[in-house]
Design a protein around this motif. Structure first.
Motif, PDB file in Angstrom:
ATOM      1  N   PRO A 160      49.439 -24.495 -27.798  1.00  0.00           N
ATOM      2  CA  PRO A 160      48.072 -24.222 -28.273  1.00  0.00           C
ATOM      3  C   PRO A 160      47.899 -24.709 -29.704  1.00  0.00           C
ATOM      4  N   GLY A 161      46.696 -25.109 -30.051  1.00  0.00           N
ATOM      5  CA  GLY A 161      46.428 -25.527 -31.421  1.00  0.00           C
ATOM      6  C   GLY A 161      46.305 -24.329 -32.340  1.00  0.00           C
ATOM      7  N   GLN A 162      46.326 -24.602 -33.596  1.00  0.00           N
ATOM      8  CA  GLN A 162      46.197 -23.524 -34.581  1.00  0.00           C
ATOM      9  C   GLN A 162      44.755 -23.042 -34.665  1.00  0.00           C
ATOM     10  N   HIS A 163      44.630 -21.743 -34.860  1.00  0.00           N
ATOM     11  CA  HIS A 163      43.321 -21.125 -35.097  1.00  0.00           C
ATOM     12  C   HIS A 163      42.324 -21.448 -33.992  1.00  0.00           C
ATOM     13  N   GLY A 164      42.797 -21.393 -32.734  1.00  0.00           N
ATOM     14  CA  GLY A 164      41.904 -21.569 -31.590  1.00  0.00           C
ATOM     15  C   GLY A 164      41.611 -23.007 -31.226  1.00  0.00           C
ATOM     16  N   ALA A 165      42.284 -23.963 -31.836  1.00  0.00           N
ATOM     17  CA  ALA A 165      42.057 -25.369 -31.507  1.00  0.00           C
ATOM     18  C   ALA A 165      42.634 -25.692 -30.128  1.00  0.00           C
ATOM     19  N   PRO A 166      42.234 -26.817 -29.514  1.00  0.00           N
ATOM     20  CA  PRO A 166      42.703 -27.165 -28.169  1.00  0.00           C
ATOM     21  C   PRO A 166      44.224 -27.330 -28.103  1.00  0.00           C
ATOM     22  N   ALA A 167      44.776 -27.023 -26.929  1.00  0.00           N
ATOM     23  CA  ALA A 167      46.216 -27.182 -26.719  1.00  0.00           C
ATOM     24  C   ALA A 167      46.560 -28.644 -26.456  1.00  0.00           C
ATOM     25  N   GLY A 168      47.810 -28.990 -26.699  1.00  0.00           N
ATOM     26  CA  GLY A 168      48.292 -30.322 -26.359  1.00  0.00           C
ATOM     27  C   GLY A 168      48.561 -30.428 -24.861  1.00  0.00           C
ATOM     28  N   ASP A 169      49.162 -31.518 -24.451  1.00  0.00           N
ATOM     29  CA  ASP A 169      49.468 -31.757 -23.039  1.00  0.00           C
ATOM     30  C   ASP A 169      50.964 -31.640 -22.786  1.00  0.00           C
ATOM     31  N   LEU A 170      51.302 -31.397 -21.535  1.00  0.00           N
ATOM     32  CA  LEU A 170      52.697 -31.342 -21.117  1.00  0.00           C
ATOM     33  C   LEU A 170      52.991 -32.563 -20.266  1.00  0.00           C
ATOM     34  N   TYR A 171      54.016 -33.324 -20.635  1.00  0.00           N
ATOM     35  CA  TYR A 171      54.426 -34.507 -19.883  1.00  0.00           C
ATOM     36  C   TYR A 171      55.760 -34.214 -19.197  1.00  0.00           C
ATOM     37  N   VAL A 172      55.722 -34.147 -17.878  1.00  0.00           N
ATOM     38  CA  VAL A 172      56.923 -33.891 -17.088  1.00  0.00           C
ATOM     39  C   VAL A 172      57.497 -35.244 -16.661  1.00  0.00           C
ATOM     40  N   VAL A 173      58.661 -35.586 -17.183  1.00  0.00           N
ATOM     41  CA  VAL A 173      59.307 -36.858 -16.877  1.00  0.00           C
ATOM     42  C   VAL A 173      60.324 -36.634 -15.763  1.00  0.00           C
ATOM     43  N   VAL A 174      60.158 -37.338 -14.668  1.00  0.00           N
ATOM     44  CA  VAL A 174      60.987 -37.137 -13.478  1.00  0.00           C
ATOM     45  C   VAL A 174      62.277 -37.945 -13.585  1.00  0.00           C
ATOM     46  N   GLN A 175      63.392 -37.292 -13.290  1.00  0.00           N
ATOM     47  CA  GLN A 175      64.698 -37.944 -13.224  1.00  0.00           C
ATOM     48  C   GLN A 175      65.270 -37.682 -11.833  1.00  0.00           C
ATOM     49  N   VAL A 176      65.422 -38.758 -11.033  1.00  0.00           N
ATOM     50  CA  VAL A 176      65.905 -38.626  -9.657  1.00  0.00           C
ATOM     51  C   VAL A 176      67.426 -38.747  -9.647  1.00  0.00           C
ATOM     52  N   LYS A 177      68.091 -37.735  -9.122  1.00  0.00           N
ATOM     53  CA  LYS A 177      69.551 -37.733  -9.066  1.00  0.00           C
ATOM     54  C   LYS A 177      70.060 -38.813  -8.120  1.00  0.00           C
ATOM     55  N   ALA A 178      71.237 -39.358  -8.429  1.00  0.00           N
ATOM     56  CA  ALA A 178      71.862 -40.350  -7.559  1.00  0.00           C
ATOM     57  C   ALA A 178      72.175 -39.708  -6.203  1.00  0.00           C
ATOM     58  N   HIS A 179      71.927 -40.453  -5.135  1.00  0.00           N
ATOM     59  CA  HIS A 179      72.161 -39.955  -3.779  1.00  0.00           C
ATOM     60  C   HIS A 179      73.514 -40.426  -3.281  1.00  0.00           C
ATOM     61  N   LYS A 180      74.186 -39.606  -2.489  1.00  0.00           N
ATOM     62  CA  LYS A 180      75.526 -39.951  -2.015  1.00  0.00           C
ATOM     63  C   LYS A 180      75.499 -41.026  -0.936  1.00  0.00           C
ATOM     64  N   THR A 181      74.355 -41.251  -0.297  1.00  0.00           N
ATOM     65  CA  THR A 181      74.277 -42.227   0.792  1.00  0.00           C
ATOM     66  C   THR A 181      73.356 -43.398   0.476  1.00  0.00           C
ATOM     67  N   PHE A 182      72.202 -43.119  -0.111  1.00  0.00           N
ATOM     68  CA  PHE A 182      71.175 -44.148  -0.264  1.00  0.00           C
ATOM     69  C   PHE A 182      71.007 -44.588  -1.713  1.00  0.00           C
ATOM     70  N   GLU A 183      70.602 -45.852  -1.845  1.00  0.00           N
ATOM     71  CA  GLU A 183      70.153 -46.385  -3.124  1.00  0.00           C
ATOM     72  C   GLU A 183      68.714 -46.847  -2.950  1.00  0.00           C
ATOM     73  N   ARG A 184      67.884 -46.532  -3.921  1.00  0.00           N
ATOM     74  CA  ARG A 184      66.470 -46.890  -3.835  1.00  0.00           C
ATOM     75  C   ARG A 184      66.185 -48.161  -4.602  1.00  0.00           C
ATOM     76  N   ASN A 185      65.354 -49.013  -4.008  1.00  0.00           N
ATOM     77  CA  ASN A 185      64.877 -50.236  -4.669  1.00  0.00           C
ATOM     78  C   ASN A 185      63.386 -50.357  -4.366  1.00  0.00           C
ATOM     79  N   GLY A 186      62.562 -49.860  -5.278  1.00  0.00           N
ATOM     80  CA  GLY A 186      61.133 -49.828  -5.010  1.00  0.00           C
ATOM     81  C   GLY A 186      60.829 -48.838  -3.896  1.00  0.00           C
ATOM     82  N   LEU A 187      60.221 -49.338  -2.824  1.00  0.00           N
ATOM     83  CA  LEU A 187      59.923 -48.492  -1.666  1.00  0.00           C
ATOM     84  C   LEU A 187      61.032 -48.533  -0.622  1.00  0.00           C
ATOM     85  N   ASP A 188      61.987 -49.424  -0.796  1.00  0.00           N
ATOM     86  CA  ASP A 188      63.045 -49.594   0.199  1.00  0.00           C
ATOM     87  C   ASP A 188      64.283 -48.778  -0.147  1.00  0.00           C
TER      88      ASP A 188
END
Length: 297
Positions: A160-188
């Motif tokens: 939240p901002g100070q003295h009632g000012a608007p709050a900032g944003d939350l950026y959730v950065v996704v980290q995909v764990k390595a898979h034991k069987t598959f490797e991803r390349n784009g959509l494949d």
């Protein structure tokens, strides 16, 4: 579900310059220095998910440290019964002018820090900040098809901002764990598919794992190591369209180990009757020896 292996950063502090340039600053619009100071900090949260969750989408909850409005002063920063007064240094403008040689520069007021208000009797709980430290739980919707490194913006879920000012944003950065069987390349998706010598030579059906369960795949006779087999539509769905990737299985002809006496006997017998095989039946071997002969001839 809580993901313990995450890291929280205050983008407005650690990454302030970058976020200001890309996202238009910490201010809520308009000119002047006060809006830039008041708007709450943007937050960055690294969220680790599995490949299955990235492919199918998921909903989760994360808990983050944050600041919330002080319940005693209701965000004013002033002691109850009192109020902030116009800053005596900048007279409410939030900035001062400093002359250096022949130049005159505008700077944030050091007394009110750009707010234009001066708190002479600060709130005891928040000490004039108007906010107190706490934590909150946020629900995050992970869309199907999201890839490693992509981020989700949750507007107004930052500090939240100070003295009632608007709050900032939350950026959730996704980290995909390595898979034991598959490797991803784009959509494949790609995976290694070990098959027995007999199946590779004679052909046959094998079960292949996918993110949606097992499917049958027909191995043609005389299949060699390195051959790529495609399973259509068993990859990743696109995040922005109806397109779906494929699964590519890379065949590896596996040499058996821990053979029994009978198995060794049969292989020795096969080796004996294979001595007279025509070179056309062993194309890789023929190619190898042809190259060797060319070197020494």
């Amino acid at each position: 579900t809580l993901f313990p292996y995450t890291t929280l950063f205050r983008s407005a502090d650690a990454f302030g310059g970058i976020f200001d340039e890309i996202f238009g600053g910490r201010g809520g619009g308009g000119g002047g220095g006060r809006s830039n100071i008041y708007r709450g900090a943007d937050l960055r949260y690294n969220l680790e998910i599995t490949l299955e969750q990235a492919a199918h989408g998921t909903e989760t909850k994360i808990r983050i440290p944050t600041m919330e409005e002080c319940e005693v002063c209701h965000g004013s920063g002033a002691k109850p019964g009192t109020s902030a007064s116009t800053c005596s240094t900048c007279h409410g403008s939030g900035t001062i002018h400093v002359r250096q040689a022949i130049f005159q520069m505008q700077q944030t007021c050091p007394t009110c820090h750009g707010s234009g208000k001066e708190i002479k009797e600060p709130c005891i709980k928040c000490r004039g900040e108007g906010r107190v430290k706490t934590s909150k739980t946020v629900e995050v919707n992970i869309p199907a098809g999201i890839d490693d490194g992509q981020r989700i913006r949750l507007s107004g879920e930052g500090e939240p901002g100070q003295h009632g000012a608007p709050a900032g944003d939350l950026y959730v950065v996704v980290q995909v764990k390595a898979h034991k069987t598959f490797e991803r390349n784009g959509l494949d998706l790609h995976c290694e598919l070990p098959v027995s010598f007999a199946t590779a030579a004679l052909g046959g059906d094998v079960e292949v794992p996918t993110l949606d369960g097992k499917v049958k795949l027909s191995i043609p006779s005389e299949t060699q190591t390195g051959r790529r087999m495609r399973v259509k539509g068993k990859g990743i769905k696109s995040l922005r369209s109806s397109a779906v990737g494929d699964l590519y299985c890379h065949v590896v002809v596996e040499t058996p180990i821990n053979l029994t006496d009978r198995q060794k006997e049969l292989l020795e017998e096969f080796d004996k009757i294979s001595t007279g095989l025509d070179r056309s039946q062993t194309p890789r071997q023929k190619s190898f020896f042809d190259k060797v002969r060319d070197i020494f001839d």
